[in-house]
Structures are given as structure tokens and as C-alpha cells.
Design an enzyme around this catalytic site. Structure first.
Site, mmCIF file in Angstrom:
data_model
loop_
_atom_site.group_PDB
_atom_site.id
_atom_site.type_symbol
_atom_site.label_atom_id
_atom_site.label_comp_id
_atom_site.label_asym_id
_atom_site.label_seq_id
_atom_site.Cartn_x
_atom_site.Cartn_y
_atom_site.Cartn_z
ATOM 1 N N ALA A 360 1.588 2.803 -7.316
ATOM 2 C CA ALA A 360 1.136 4.124 -7.748
ATOM 3 C C ALA A 360 0.234 4.743 -6.684
ATOM 4 O O ALA A 360 0.160 5.959 -6.544
ATOM 5 C CB ALA A 360 0.387 3.997 -9.073
ATOM 6 N N PHE A 361 -0.447 3.892 -5.928
ATOM 7 C CA PHE A 361 -1.391 4.363 -4.919
ATOM 8 C C PHE A 361 -0.677 4.814 -3.655
ATOM 9 O O PHE A 361 -1.043 5.803 -3.038
ATOM 10 C CB PHE A 361 -2.352 3.220 -4.610
ATOM 11 C CG PHE A 361 -3.407 3.549 -3.596
ATOM 12 C CD1 PHE A 361 -3.179 3.354 -2.254
ATOM 13 C CD2 PHE A 361 -4.628 4.050 -3.989
ATOM 14 C CE1 PHE A 361 -4.147 3.646 -1.312
ATOM 15 C CE2 PHE A 361 -5.611 4.345 -3.059
ATOM 16 C CZ PHE A 361 -5.364 4.140 -1.720
ATOM 17 N N VAL A 364 2.406 -0.272 0.643
ATOM 18 C CA VAL A 364 1.657 -1.496 0.909
ATOM 19 C C VAL A 364 2.227 -2.124 2.178
ATOM 20 O O VAL A 364 3.448 -2.304 2.289
ATOM 21 C CB VAL A 364 1.751 -2.494 -0.258
ATOM 22 C CG1 VAL A 364 0.880 -3.717 0.019
ATOM 23 C CG2 VAL A 364 1.343 -1.831 -1.565
ATOM 24 N N ASP A 476 -0.287 0.334 -16.210
ATOM 25 C CA ASP A 476 0.944 0.208 -15.411
ATOM 26 C C ASP A 476 1.308 -1.257 -15.211
ATOM 27 O O ASP A 476 1.574 -1.704 -14.095
ATOM 28 C CB ASP A 476 0.769 0.907 -14.063
ATOM 29 C CG ASP A 476 2.112 1.217 -13.394
ATOM 30 O OD1 ASP A 476 3.124 1.264 -14.118
ATOM 31 O OD2 ASP A 476 2.140 1.402 -12.171
#
Length: 660
Positions: A360-361, A364, A476
């Protein structure tokens, strides 16, 4: 000094032969003619439609490309701006012989206008003898499962950059699209450079869907540095699949506006906007008049412009410094601060080959710190307001949490306009990649590990819900957010959507966030995030762990989509619940333990939130400290809790506007 600057400014203004800012471009092909396009390989034009591969009734190998004839500029050196772009096109994929399908088509951007690759799985993009030679950025619409390129299935969409092993894929069936149906399909591909996000939409109609099938958080400015050609490619190998492009629109946007006049393009199929030049007179008298007038008007204006720019830069720098100092002061006693330079080097400049996940951020990246030999995982924001909000949320929450089943936070960085979090690297990756592995990377998750995952996840949720100073609602919970350490123990991560609340307060009303298949029905209905919505998501995860099936997946040899909770509940009602166990286990599990795990999953996924157990009760059941909960044979009808009043639903309107 000021007169010198003013003189230079005026000389540049009145004596520059032309402006060099790049222009936005657009073109539209409602149907095709031979003008404005280049056809390569087996591609051909027929009745206003482009066929990319041969149309023959016997299986063959074929590849072809359609390229817009003019290169398109995506980067402007003067303003240092990378353009955004948007394209839509209608296509169809059919076969002259039923069942003879493969391999698919792509929309691509390439610095080469002679892009024609090999047939088969190479999709007409790269040559089989030199697979790494061609440079491209492509969206593939793949109709064949090719294990060489780690394809998930024979009906998917993927983002490819310089290689055919997709960075990210999405099953077209999730939106009930069959690429091989022969029906007319419309695709929309949008890249917004300010948000660093690329979205792909698919529909059988001409109406753009509200949500994308594929959404990738990625910065393409590193790849859109040259003039690029845009077009399509397709290929077959031993099949009669036919690839047709019926219409096509394309445009770039985001370049700074300049004085311009529109000229019709030299062909009727498309149009571009060209930049006009400032006229320069050769008359000495006119030149002196213009210079005097320019000094009289531009002098004061230039002074105020310089003053305004200086004030803006000073205020912005002061605000940024204050925010950064405030942020650092808040987390001074928390995890370590990393340097941006160190993280940039450890991720090879945030190279796409280092991407190991998407949350969601944001993306990665795997980070290898050469000096220490340590390995970490760096989460990079989306460069947006939402990204900053999620960054602060995750940092403020995770920095104060301590539990053996959380992904350990090692540090952070807020520099160069970047928002970065550094976590401990999990060698076994995410739970979803282990439960649903690629064929060549198959690793069987043993029954003992699955039990440990269920218990560990329940333990960390009990900690978040009941043992923290402020209750943490994750919102989430899904297998891709559960990492596995070297011992396959679960580590919950990705707190970008989490919310803090006092234990005695009612849940806030927010816009729904999370992932379909894991979302509780009352959360979809009301947008209320509570500990019971986390319990529902936990129940779906537990069923996924026990059954080895995704929350929503296509039925074998059918177009029907199957919901995991409904499927297991159906078997439970028929007294055949053991048939839900993952077939890959080959019966290597204790039947009563499997039964208990499946029933716990169903009880947590109960449609009525009031009937779900607390996560503390779940942990007690799994540890044999409490009796299992009775689960009805028939799945109850959808019932919303009466504790949610109209006032609750519409309360805290401002909070609802801030959550994506």
C-alpha cells in the site's frame, strides 16, 4: 549586479531565436490507413484494421509490429520534466481453430522503430538469440503460460521492462475478461509521472472501468529519457491465434505550456501541437524601440519576479526544514536514520531488478549494504500526499511496536523528497509466494509450518488489538503482507493502511481500504474498520493457508469465479470439509487439527461481525486452551450489525476524506 542580470534576461528574451521546450503530442486512429504508421514482419492492413500476425487456418509461427512513424519526446531538458502519457486502443484476439491459442500481443515504447522480435513467447519484442539486446517498456496481454518467463497463467496482463519476465502481472479473469474470447476489448494505459504510478484498465465496453486491473507504483522517468517510438507487437508459435488492432489513441501531457499555434499535421489521421518561434526583426530602429519598451516594462516586472521566486524558495525551504526537524524530533528515540546516499547505493539506484514486492505504501526493494554485508528491505513512497500520510502512519505505529511476529523496523530516511523505511530482509519472502509458487520455484509449505503461521498471526493480532497502549487496526491483512523468516515463522508487515485508536472509542469512519477477497462485508458496506474486520481478513488467510487456494480464483475448466469462504462452507455443509485441505500436502496432516483450522477460518469469516470470535479466543482455540466454536452447516445470510447506526456511518467526515 542587478543591471547585469537584467541585461542578460532581456538579451535572452528578445534575441533567442526560438523556444526549446518540448510540446505535448496526441494522435487518434479511429481506423487505420497506410499513412503515419510503419508495419513490420507479418503485420498487415485490412479494411481499416491492423493484423499483427498471419491469418491462416493451419498452425504457424508468426510475429509482427505496428509502429507510429514519428518518434515522441518524453523528456524536456530545459524544464527537466518527464511527460505523462495516456493511451487507449481496441483489440481482439481470436483463433481460426478452436483451442489453438498463443502467444499474445503487447503495447510498447522503444527507442528503436525497427522493433521486430522472434515469434512464440518472445511476443515479437526480442530476438531469441539476443534476448537482452532490445530496450523497451511494454504492457503484455499474454494468452499462453510460458514457464520460461514466469507467467502466472494463460490469461494475464503484465508490465515488462527490457525483459519478458514481468515486473508485475494481473489475472485478466479477475475482472471477467477473457483475452482469447475474440470479443472486442478496450484497454486504457495511463502513466502519471507526478504520482509515479502506471495503471492498466480492461473492458468489453467503451466505458473505462472505475478501478484498474493492473496498478504498478513505478518511476518511469529513468526509462523515458530518449525520444521513443510507440506501437504494438504480437506473435504466435504453432498456433492459429490472430491479433487485431481496431483503433488507437495516444497522448502525452505534463510539459510546461508555451506560446504555440496549432498546425494541422500533414496527414488526417493524427495531429500534433508545434511550438512557434518568437519573430526577430532585422530593423535597427524597431530593435531600439523594442529594447527601450522592454526595459521599461520588464525591469520592474523582473525585479518583482526575482523577489517572488526568492521568497517562495525561502519559505518552502523553511517549511521543509521545519517538517523534517519535527519528524526527526518525534522519532529521535526510535530506529536509526539512514542516509539517502547509502540506501540509493544499496538498491542500485532503486533499480527495477531490485523490486521484491509492492505494498500500500509503494515498491519494496532489496538493499545490500556492501560495507557491512547486511541485507535489508527498503520501502519507497509513491511521491504523493497519500504516500507521505502512509509513511507517517507506518513510522509512528511500527516504531513503537515490539512483537516476535512483526517485521522488525531497522530505520528510516526522509531526504531528497523521498520517504523510505528500512526493514529486516525476510529470506523466504511473502506467504502468498510460498503458498502459490511459480512451477519452477515450488517449495512445499509443511503442515507444521502452516499451523505455526496460524498461531503466530493470531498472536500478533491479539497484541495489536488488545495489548498495545492504543489499539491498532491493521486493515490490510493478506498473505502478501505476511513475510516468512528463515524458519518460516510469520512476520506481519505493511502498516501503511493501519489506524490507531483508543480502546474505549468507537471505530472511525473511513473510505474502504484493503484488498478484495479479504474485506469483511460490513467494511465494504459502511467503511468501518474495527478489530472484527481484521478478524475476518485473518479467517480468509487461515483458509488460504489450509486449502492452498486464493480468496477468489477461477474454477478449473470454467470461467466461473469461486469465493474461497463460500467453497469451504459448502463442503462443510456436505460433511466433506476435509476435501478442502491443500492437495499438495498429500494428506500429510492430522485430520482433527486440519478440521479445527478450517472451522476457525470459517468462524472468523462469518458474515455477521457480531458472531466472529475475538482474536484472543482464536489464539486460545489454536493452543487447545478453549473449545472450538460451533459453525453452522449453512453459511448464514448477510446480516449487518445493529450496533452500526446511521450517525456512526456518517461521522467523522473529514477523516473519511483523508484515507485512500
Amino acid at each position: 549586479m542587478a543591471p547585469t542580470i537584467l541585461l542578460v534576461f532581456l538579451l535572452l528574451l528578445f534575441n533567442s531565436p526560438s523556444l526549446t521546450l518540448s510540446e505535448n503530442i496526441s494522435f487518434d486512429f479511429p481506423s487505420f490507413t497506410a499513412r503515419n504508421i510503419t508495419l513490420l514482419g507479418d503485420s498487415h492492413l485490412k479494411n481499416g484494421v491492423i493484423g499483427l500476425t498471419r491469418e491462416i487456418g493451419v498452425p504457424s509461427s508468426s510475429s509482427g509490429s505496428l509502429v507510429y512513424e514519428n518518434p515522441i519526446r518524453f523528456f524536456d531538458q530545459e524544464s527537466n520534466i518527464t511527460a505523462s502519457f495516456s493511451t487507449s486502443f481496441s483489440f481482439s484476439i481470436n483463433s481460426l481453430n478452436s483451442g489453438s491459442f498463443g502467444d499474445g500481443l503487447t503495447f510498447f515504447l522503444s527507442p528503436d522503430n525497427q522493433t521486430l522480435g522472434s515469434p512464440g513467447g518472445y511476443l515479437g519484442l526480442v530476438n531469441s538469440s539476443e534476448p537482452n539486446k532490445n530496450k523497451f517498456l511494454a504492457i503484455e496481454f499474454d494468452t499462453k503460460l510460458d514457464t520460461e518467463f514466469n507467467d502466472p497463467n494463460g490469461n494475464h496482463v503484465g508490465l515488462d521492462i527490457d525483459e519478458l519476465d514481468s515486473i508485475m502481472t494481473a489475472d485478466a479473469g479477475l475482472q471477467n475478461i477473457d483475452l482469447k474470447s475474440g470479443n472486442l476489448i478496450t484497454a486504457w494505459i495511463d502513466y502519471k509521472n507526478d504520482l509515479r504510478v502506471l495503471n492498466v484498465f480492461l473492458s468489453y465496453s467503451s466505458l473505462k472501468p472505475p478501478t484498474p486491473l493492473l496498478s504498478v507504483d513505478i518511476d518511469l522517468s529513468h526509462y523515458l529519457i530518449d525520444d521513443m517510438f510507440v506501437g504494438f507487437s504480437a506473435s504466435t508459435e504453432g498456433s492459429t491465434e490472430v491479433h487485431l488492432i481496431h483503433s488507437w489513441r495516444f497522448k502525452t501531457f505534463g510539459f510546461l505550456p508555451v506560446r504555440s499555434k496549432s498546425h494541422p499535421h500533414n496527414v488526417s489521421d493524427s495531429s500534433v501541437t508545434e511550438i512557434s518561434e518568437f519573430p526577430v526583426s532585422n530593423s535597427t530602429e524597431k530593435h531600439h524601440n523594442r529594447l527601450g519598451l522592454g526595459i521599461g516594462i520588464a525591469g520592474p516586472a523582473f525585479f518583482f519576479v526575482v523577489l517572488a521566486v526568492f521568497g517562495y524558495v525561502s519559505v518552502k525551504k523553511w517549511k521543509d526544514t521545519r517538517v523534517e526537524k519535527g519528524l526527526k524530533a518525534e522519532i529521535l528515540t526510535g530506529p536509526r536514520e539512514f542516509s539517502y546516499r547509502g540506501l540509493y547505493a544499496a538498491t542500485r539506484g532503486f533499480h527495477s531488478s531490485r523490486i521484491i514486492g509492492h505494498g500500500a505504501f509503494g515498491n519494496v526493494y532489496k538493499a545490500v549494504f556492501v560495507s557491512s554485508g547486511d541485507v535489508g528491505a527498503v520501502k519507497r513512497s509513491k511521491h504523493s500526499h497519500e504516500g507521505k500520510t502512509e509513511f507517517l502512519a507506518e513510522l509512528s505505529i511500527i516504531a513503537g511496536l515490539r512483537h516476535k511476529n512483526l517485521v522488525p523496523l531497522q530505520g528510516w530516511c526522509a531526504d531528497k523528497g523521498e520517504l523510505l523505511l528500512v526493514y529486516e530482509f525476510m529470506p523466504n519472502g511473502s506467504l502468498d509466494k510460498v503458498l502459490h509458487p511459480e512451477p519452477e520455484n515450488s517449495v512445499l509449505l509443511a503442515w507444521s509450518h502452516r499451523q505455526n503461521i496460524a498461531i503466530g498471526l493470531a498472536s500478533v493480532l491479539a497484541y495489536l488489538h488488545q495489548e498495545c497502549e492504543q489499539q491498532v487496526i491493521h486493515r490490510d491483512i493478506k498473505t502478501s503482507n505476511i513475510m516468512l523468516d528463515g524458519n518460516f515463522s510469520p512476520r506481519l508487515g505493511d502498516f501503511g493502511l493501519a489506524r490507531l485508536m483508543d480502546h474505549d472509542k468507537s471505530p472511525v469512519s473511513t473510505l474502504t481500504a484493503g484488498t478484495m477477497g479479504y474485506l469483511a462485508p460490513e467494511y465494504l458496506q459502511y467503511g468501518k474498520a474495527t478489530e472484527k474486520t481484521d478478524v475476518f481478513s485473518y479467517g480468509v488467510v487461515i483458509l488460504e493457508v489450509a486449502c492452498g487456494r486464493r480468496p477468489i480464483e477461477r474454477e478449473v475448466n470454467s470461467q466461473k469465479m469461486v469465493n474461497l469462504v463460500d467453497w469451504v462452507w459448502g463442503l462443510h455443509g456436505e460433511g466433506r470439509i476435509f476435501e478442502a485441505a491443500d492437495k499438495k500436502l498429500n494428506g500429510a496432516f492430522e485430520e482433527e487439527e486440519m478440521r479445527k483450522l478450517l472451522l476457525v477460518g470459517l468462524s472468523c469469516a462469518h458474515p455477521d461481525s457480531a458472531e466472529r470470535p475475538s482474536i484472543r479466543r482464536v489464539l486460545q482455540i489454536l493452543n487447545n486452551e478453549a473449545n472450538p466454536i460451533a459453525v453452522p452447516k449453512m453459511k448464514p445470510s448477510l446480516v449487518f450489525s445493529c450496533s452500526l447506526t446511521v450517525e456512526d456511518i456518517v461521522s467523522d467526515d473529514e477523516e473519511s476524506k483523508t484515507t485512500a
